[in-house]
Design a protein around this motif. Structure first.
Motif, short mmCIF file in Angstrom:
data_model
loop_
_atom_site.label_atom_id
_atom_site.label_comp_id
_atom_site.label_asym_id
_atom_site.label_seq_id
_atom_site.Cartn_x
_atom_site.Cartn_y
_atom_site.Cartn_z
N SER A 159 1.06 -1.13 0.01
CA SER A 159 0.20 -0.05 0.05
C SER A 159 0.78 1.03 0.15
O SER A 159 1.85 1.20 0.53
CB SER A 159 -0.77 -0.02 1.38
N ASP A 160 0.29 2.46 -0.84
CA ASP A 160 1.38 3.69 -0.79
C ASP A 160 1.40 3.98 0.81
O ASP A 160 0.64 4.16 1.51
CB ASP A 160 0.36 4.61 -1.58
N GLY A 161 2.71 4.41 0.80
CA GLY A 161 3.34 5.00 2.21
C GLY A 161 3.20 4.03 3.18
O GLY A 161 3.43 4.77 4.51
N LYS A 162 3.19 2.60 3.07
CA LYS A 162 3.05 1.78 4.27
C LYS A 162 4.22 0.51 3.76
O LYS A 162 4.55 0.43 2.62
CB LYS A 162 1.87 1.14 4.41
N PRO A 163 4.92 0.43 4.79
CA PRO A 163 6.02 -0.79 4.55
C PRO A 163 5.45 -2.26 4.13
O PRO A 163 4.11 -2.21 4.26
CB PRO A 163 6.61 -1.19 5.98
N GLU A 164 5.87 -3.10 3.25
CA GLU A 164 5.36 -4.14 2.66
C GLU A 164 4.98 -5.23 3.75
O GLU A 164 5.71 -5.23 4.88
CB GLU A 164 6.57 -5.04 1.97
N ARG A 165 3.66 -6.00 3.84
CA ARG A 165 3.49 -6.76 4.71
C ARG A 165 3.10 -8.13 3.92
O ARG A 165 2.62 -8.27 2.84
CB ARG A 165 2.15 -6.34 5.52
N ARG A 166 3.21 -9.24 4.69
CA ARG A 166 3.11 -10.53 4.30
C ARG A 166 2.20 -11.24 5.05
O ARG A 166 1.95 -11.14 6.49
CB ARG A 166 4.39 -11.02 3.96
N GLY A 167 1.48 -12.39 4.48
CA GLY A 167 0.82 -13.21 5.24
C GLY A 167 0.18 -14.29 4.32
O GLY A 167 0.76 -14.72 3.44
N TRP A 168 -1.07 -14.54 4.78
CA TRP A 168 -2.16 -15.55 3.97
C TRP A 168 -3.24 -15.02 3.73
O TRP A 168 -3.99 -14.28 4.37
CB TRP A 168 -2.44 -16.74 4.65
N LEU A 169 -3.67 -14.90 2.21
CA LEU A 169 -5.10 -14.69 1.96
C LEU A 169 -5.81 -15.63 2.27
O LEU A 169 -6.11 -17.01 1.83
CB LEU A 169 -4.92 -14.26 0.50
N ARG A 170 -7.00 -15.27 3.00
CA ARG A 170 -7.72 -16.15 3.78
C ARG A 170 -9.20 -15.70 3.25
O ARG A 170 -10.13 -16.74 3.34
CB ARG A 170 -7.81 -15.76 5.13
N PHE A 171 -9.72 -14.66 2.64
CA PHE A 171 -10.81 -14.37 2.25
C PHE A 171 -11.09 -13.46 1.04
O PHE A 171 -10.05 -12.54 1.01
CB PHE A 171 -11.61 -13.82 3.49
N VAL A 172 -11.72 -13.77 0.32
CA VAL A 172 -12.11 -12.48 -0.77
C VAL A 172 -13.47 -12.51 -1.12
O VAL A 172 -14.26 -13.55 -1.55
CB VAL A 172 -11.49 -13.10 -2.37
N GLY A 173 -14.13 -11.33 -1.02
CA GLY A 173 -15.52 -11.18 -1.25
C GLY A 173 -15.96 -9.96 -0.62
O GLY A 173 -15.39 -8.88 -0.08
N VAL A 174 -17.48 -9.53 -0.71
CA VAL A 174 -18.03 -8.55 -0.06
C VAL A 174 -17.96 -8.59 1.45
O VAL A 174 -18.43 -9.38 2.12
CB VAL A 174 -19.55 -8.57 -0.47
N VAL A 175 -17.53 -7.52 2.08
CA VAL A 175 -17.84 -7.24 3.68
C VAL A 175 -18.75 -6.22 3.81
O VAL A 175 -18.56 -4.74 3.69
CB VAL A 175 -16.18 -6.97 4.09
#
Length: 242
Positions: A159-175
């Motif tokens: 994300s612009d202006g933020k350090p890189e973050r890593r992890g696991w993609l657990r969800f894709v959809g409408v919140v």
């Protein structure tokens, strides 16, 4: 007893309307709901929060804050003054039109001498065809990125202006609590650099994981792949991690 909603007076140079908002509403959603009340584009808003006595509690430029920031958790807030940083409101106020008034939201939308109506007539902001094209292109890019994402795979979030973050993609959809239509990616971070535990309000979208190890981000900020292993604690890439 804690409040789930609070009444806030929304004021600008041309309107003054009291509305009920969820206490835990995110900044992006708050700005989206303020926009039709004031006619001021979210990216041109400067929000000044005041208490019942008129004392300034905070001043926020939404473009410089995390969209997930929950401004109304400060229950001392009684009024939010919305300043138009584009200068359009100042030009209208100096015109011959008498556009100062206090109306209900319904009456405000119907008026033809408001900032919102002026933008409609002049095809500005969301009424500008170029803006619509930009929005459509953004949605296209979001959908394009979605095609390359895999659930339960290692991922990186940039994300612009933020350090890189890593992890696991657990969800894709409408919140639904964030937006009734937008698609979000739920990420389980390797470090406590998120905003939640995989749930929003009482709805669990993934996990739940430990506090601040979960977050929801735009698809265009996410990439998946087995090579996105956890960052080394002493590595250069992790020096700026929060």
């Amino acid at each position: 007893m804690s409040r789930s909603k609070m009444k806030v007076l929304i004021e600008s140079q041309f309107c003054s309307i009291a509305k009920d908002f969820p206490v835990d509403i995110r900044l992006e959603s708050l700005c989206d709901r303020i926009y039709p009340l004031t006619g001021i584009e979210p990216n041109h808003m400067k929000l000044t929060a005041k208490d019942l006595e008129g004392n300034v509690l905070s001043t926020i430029d939404p473009s410089a804050w995390d969209d997930e920031y929950q401004m109304l958790y400060d229950t001392r807030i009684s009024c939010i003054f919305v300043e138009d940083t584009s200068g359009i409101s100042d030009r209208l106020q100096r015109s011959d039109e008498d556009v100062s008034f206090k109306l209900s939201e319904e009456d405000y939308v119907q008026r033809q001498d408001t900032l919102l109506a002026w933008k409609v007539r002049n095809k500005m902001g969301r009424f500008d065809p170029a803006y619509r094209q930009q929005l459509d292109e953004s949605r296209r890019l979001q959908q394009e990125r979605l095609q390359s994402l895999e659930i339960n795979q290692r991922c990186v979030v940039r994300s612009d202006g933020k350090p890189e973050r890593r992890g696991w993609l657990r969800f894709v959809g409408v919140v639904a609590e964030i937006s009734p239509t937008d698609i979000w990616c739920g990420v389980q971070f390797d470090e406590p650099v998120g905003k939640n535990n995989g749930s929003v309000k009482e709805t669990v979208y993934f996990g739940p994981v430990s506090a601040n190890y979960g977050g929801f981000v735009r698809p265009t900020s996410v990439e998946t792949g087995p090579h996105y292993t956890p960052l080394e604690p002493d590595g250069a890439s992790s020096d700026d991690e929060v």
